[in-house]
Design a protein around this motif. Structure first.
Motif, mmCIF file in Angstrom:
data_model
loop_
_atom_site.group_PDB
_atom_site.id
_atom_site.type_symbol
_atom_site.label_atom_id
_atom_site.label_comp_id
_atom_site.label_asym_id
_atom_site.label_seq_id
_atom_site.Cartn_x
_atom_site.Cartn_y
_atom_site.Cartn_z
ATOM 1 N N CYS A 92 0.831 -1.216 0.000
ATOM 2 C CA CYS A 92 0.000 0.000 0.000
ATOM 3 C C CYS A 92 0.861 1.259 0.000
ATOM 4 N N SER A 93 1.858 1.318 0.872
ATOM 5 C CA SER A 93 2.695 2.525 0.954
ATOM 6 C C SER A 93 3.512 2.727 -0.316
ATOM 7 N N VAL A 94 3.962 1.628 -0.938
ATOM 8 C CA VAL A 94 4.697 1.741 -2.197
ATOM 9 C C VAL A 94 3.772 2.275 -3.286
ATOM 10 N N CYS A 95 2.551 1.780 -3.328
ATOM 11 C CA CYS A 95 1.592 2.239 -4.336
ATOM 12 C C CYS A 95 1.322 3.731 -4.185
ATOM 13 N N ARG A 96 1.096 4.180 -2.963
ATOM 14 C CA ARG A 96 0.817 5.594 -2.723
ATOM 15 C C ARG A 96 2.010 6.466 -3.124
ATOM 16 N N LYS A 97 3.218 5.961 -2.895
ATOM 17 C CA LYS A 97 4.419 6.682 -3.310
ATOM 18 C C LYS A 97 4.501 6.746 -4.834
ATOM 19 N N GLN A 98 4.173 5.632 -5.480
ATOM 20 C CA GLN A 98 4.179 5.601 -6.949
ATOM 21 C C GLN A 98 3.219 6.636 -7.526
ATOM 22 N N CYS B 161 -4.631 -1.313 -1.116
ATOM 23 C CA CYS B 161 -4.890 -0.502 0.077
ATOM 24 C C CYS B 161 -6.320 -0.663 0.577
ATOM 25 N N LYS B 162 -7.001 -1.719 0.129
ATOM 26 C CA LYS B 162 -8.388 -1.921 0.537
ATOM 27 C C LYS B 162 -8.488 -2.225 2.029
ATOM 28 N N LYS B 163 -7.441 -2.853 2.566
ATOM 29 C CA LYS B 163 -7.418 -3.119 4.004
ATOM 30 C C LYS B 163 -6.019 -2.833 4.543
ATOM 31 N N ALA B 164 -5.943 -2.578 5.812
ATOM 32 C CA ALA B 164 -4.664 -2.221 6.440
ATOM 33 C C ALA B 164 -3.699 -3.409 6.391
ATOM 34 N N PRO B 165 -2.405 -3.124 6.265
ATOM 35 C CA PRO B 165 -1.419 -4.212 6.261
ATOM 36 C C PRO B 165 -1.368 -4.907 7.614
ATOM 37 N N PRO B 166 -0.951 -6.163 7.664
ATOM 38 C CA PRO B 166 -0.869 -6.877 8.945
ATOM 39 C C PRO B 166 0.185 -6.260 9.859
ATOM 40 N N LYS B 167 0.098 -6.590 11.136
ATOM 41 C CA LYS B 167 1.093 -6.092 12.090
ATOM 42 C C LYS B 167 2.449 -6.715 11.798
ATOM 43 N N LEU B 168 3.480 -5.904 11.976
ATOM 44 C CA LEU B 168 4.834 -6.333 11.644
ATOM 45 C C LEU B 168 5.314 -7.443 12.570
ATOM 46 N N ASP B 169 5.918 -8.453 11.992
ATOM 47 C CA ASP B 169 6.513 -9.535 12.768
ATOM 48 C C ASP B 169 7.716 -8.965 13.533
ATOM 49 N N LEU C 254 -7.689 16.895 -9.995
ATOM 50 C CA LEU C 254 -8.094 16.196 -8.779
ATOM 51 C C LEU C 254 -7.000 16.267 -7.718
ATOM 52 N N PRO C 255 -7.351 16.238 -6.440
ATOM 53 C CA PRO C 255 -6.335 16.212 -5.379
ATOM 54 C C PRO C 255 -5.622 14.863 -5.356
ATOM 55 N N LEU C 256 -4.372 14.875 -4.894
ATOM 56 C CA LEU C 256 -3.543 13.663 -4.875
ATOM 57 C C LEU C 256 -4.209 12.533 -4.099
ATOM 58 N N GLU C 257 -4.790 12.839 -2.953
ATOM 59 C CA GLU C 257 -5.402 11.801 -2.112
ATOM 60 C C GLU C 257 -6.465 11.017 -2.876
ATOM 61 N N LYS C 258 -7.253 11.709 -3.681
ATOM 62 C CA LYS C 258 -8.308 11.037 -4.449
ATOM 63 C C LYS C 258 -7.708 10.145 -5.532
ATOM 64 N N VAL C 259 -6.632 10.609 -6.164
ATOM 65 C CA VAL C 259 -5.968 9.824 -7.209
ATOM 66 C C VAL C 259 -5.354 8.565 -6.601
ATOM 67 N N GLN C 260 -4.770 8.701 -5.416
ATOM 68 C CA GLN C 260 -4.184 7.537 -4.735
ATOM 69 C C GLN C 260 -5.250 6.495 -4.413
ATOM 70 N N ARG C 261 -6.436 6.948 -3.991
ATOM 71 C CA ARG C 261 -7.512 6.005 -3.692
ATOM 72 C C ARG C 261 -7.987 5.290 -4.945
ATOM 73 N N GLN C 262 -8.065 6.038 -6.055
ATOM 74 C CA GLN C 262 -8.531 5.426 -7.305
ATOM 75 C C GLN C 262 -7.573 4.331 -7.775
ATOM 76 N N VAL C 263 -6.270 4.600 -7.694
ATOM 77 C CA VAL C 263 -5.288 3.624 -8.180
ATOM 78 C C VAL C 263 -5.078 2.497 -7.174
ATOM 79 N N CYS C 264 -4.800 2.850 -5.929
ATOM 80 C CA CYS C 264 -4.368 1.854 -4.940
ATOM 81 C C CYS C 264 -5.514 1.072 -4.304
ATOM 82 N N ASN C 265 -6.667 1.724 -4.134
ATOM 83 C CA ASN C 265 -7.806 1.025 -3.519
ATOM 84 C C ASN C 265 -8.687 0.342 -4.564
ATOM 85 N N ARG C 266 -9.079 1.110 -5.592
ATOM 86 C CA ARG C 266 -10.070 0.590 -6.547
ATOM 87 C C ARG C 266 -9.462 -0.306 -7.609
#
Length: 307
Positions: free
Chosen positions: A75-81, A210-218, A193-205
Motif C-alpha cells: 500500500c505505501s509503495v503504491c501511494r508513493k508511486q 490498500c483496501k485493508k490495512a497491512p498486517p502487524k509487523l513480525d 483532482l487532489p492527490l489523495e483522491k488519485v491515490q484512492r482510485q489507483v491503490c484502492n479501486r
C-alpha cells in the motif's frame, strides 16, 4: 638459474605486461572500459590486478526481494508511486489542458496519455540510470512499531534486499493496475483532482493493495542496513547498467590499481625505456649468456667434423 633464452622471454613478457599497463592506464586499449584482449587481461591477472566485470560479462546475480516483507509495504509503495507519477503527469500534460486554440481548425501536437504510460512502464526499473525508477534506490524499509514504513534518503543506495523488495512491490502495482493507471492520471490532471483522491482510485479501486490495512509487523523481521553509494560507486553502477542495456560487456580497472602495477613492474624490470638497473643488468646477463653459448658452438663444430 634461468637460461639466457628463458630470461630473454621473461623480460620480453614483462615489458609487454608493462606496455599493456601503460596503454590501459592511458585509455589507449579500452581504458577503464576494459576493451582489451583476453591475453592482456591474463597479463593483468598475473600481476594480481583484477577488474570489475561489466555489462553482459557481469554474471553476478541480483539480490532477491524479501517476499515476506511485501504484504507490509504494498500500500505505501503504491501511494508513493502515485505521488511521483501524478507529479510527472501534471508536468507532461499541463500544456495540453491549458492550451486554447487561437484559430478555428488549429491543430497542435502535445504529449498525451501515451507519454504517461511510457513513464509508468519504466517506473519500476531500479537499475537503469536517470530513469523514472531511480526513486527506488533511495528507499529504506524501517521498522516503526508494528509497521514497516518507507523512509526516503536524499541519495541513492546500493540496490540490495530492501531495494529489490520495493521494486517487486512496484511491479505488482503496475501489473495489477495495467493501463488504467495512466488513464486515471490523465483524467486526474484534466480535472485537477487532489492527490489523495488519485491515490484512492489507483491503490484502492484498481490495484486493490490498500483496501485493508497491512498486517502487524513480525517482531522477528530482519532489518537490512541502507548503504549509500559514493559518487564513484554510482558512476560505476550506471556504466554497468548502460553496458548491459546495450548488450556490450567488458572489464573495468581502477586507475590506482593499474598505476600500482606499473610501479611494481618498473621496480622489478626497470623502466620501459631500459634505463632501470634491473632491466639493464638482466639484459647484460642474458646477452653474455647467449654470447658464451655461441662461442661454444663454434669451437665444438670443427671437432665433430674431424671425427
Amino acid at each position: 638459474r634461468q637460461s639466457p633464452v628463458n630470461m630473454r622471454l621473461s623480460t620480453t613478457r614483462a615489458i609487454a605486461m608493462a606496455f599493456t599497463l601503460a596503454l590501459v592506464g592511458c585509455g589507449l586499449v579500452g581504458g577503464q572500459m576494459g576493451g582489451i584482449s583476453e591475453d592482456e587481461e591474463e597479463m593483468l591477472q598475473e600481476m594480481g590486478i583484477t577488474g570489475q566485470p561489466m555489462g553482459r560479462k557481469n554474471q553476478q546475480p541480483k539480490f532477491p526481494p524479501v517476499k515476506s516483507d511485501l504484504k507490509y509495504i504494498r500500500c505505501s509503495v503504491c501511494r508513493k508511486q502515485v505521488e511521483l507519477a501524478y507529479t510527472h503527469a501534471q508536468q507532461v500534460l499541463a500544456k495540453r489542458f491549458k492550451h486554447q486554440s487561437k484559430r478555428k481548425n488549429e491543430v497542435t501536437e502535445f504529449d498525451g496519455e501515451a507519454a504517461v504510460q511510457d513513464y509508468i512502464e519504466k517506473f519500476c526499473n531500479a537499475d537503469k540510470p536517470d530513469s523514472p525508477g531511480a526513486w527506488i534506490k533511495k528507499q529504506d524499509l524501517v521498522n516503526d512499531g508494528d509497521k514497516l514504513v518507507l523512509f526516503e534518503h536524499p541519495n541513492e543506495g546500493h540496490c540490495e534486499y530492501e531495494c529489490r523488495t520495493v521494486e517487486r512491490a512496484c511491479e505488482e502495482v503496475v501489473d495489477a493496475a495495467d493501463i488504467e493507471f495512466s488513464e486515471i492520471l490523465y483524467q486526474a490532471v484534466r480535472d485537477d483532482l487532489p492527490l489523495e483522491k488519485v491515490q484512492r482510485q489507483v491503490c484502492n479501486r484498481v490495484a486493490k493493495v490498500c483496501k485493508k490495512a497491512p498486517p502487524k509487523l513480525d517482531p522477528k523481521r530482519v532489518d537490512y542496513d541502507f548503504r549509500e553509494m559514493t559518487a564513484e560507486e554510482k558512476q560505476m553502477a550506471d556504466m554497468m547498467a548502460n553496458l548491459k542495456d546495450s548488450g556490450m560487456g567488458g572489464t573495468m580497472y581502477r586507475r590506482e590499481d593499474l598505476m600500482d602495477g606499473m610501479a611494481k613492474m618498473e621496480e622489478k624490470f626497470g623502466s620501459l625505456m631500459g634505463t632501470g638497473e634491473g632491466n639493464s643488468e638482466e639484459a647484460e646477463e642474458a646477452e653474455a649468456g647467449e654470447d658464451e653459448g655461441t662461442e661454444a658452438d663454434e669451437v665444438e663444430a670443427p671437432a665433430r667434423d674431424e671425427l
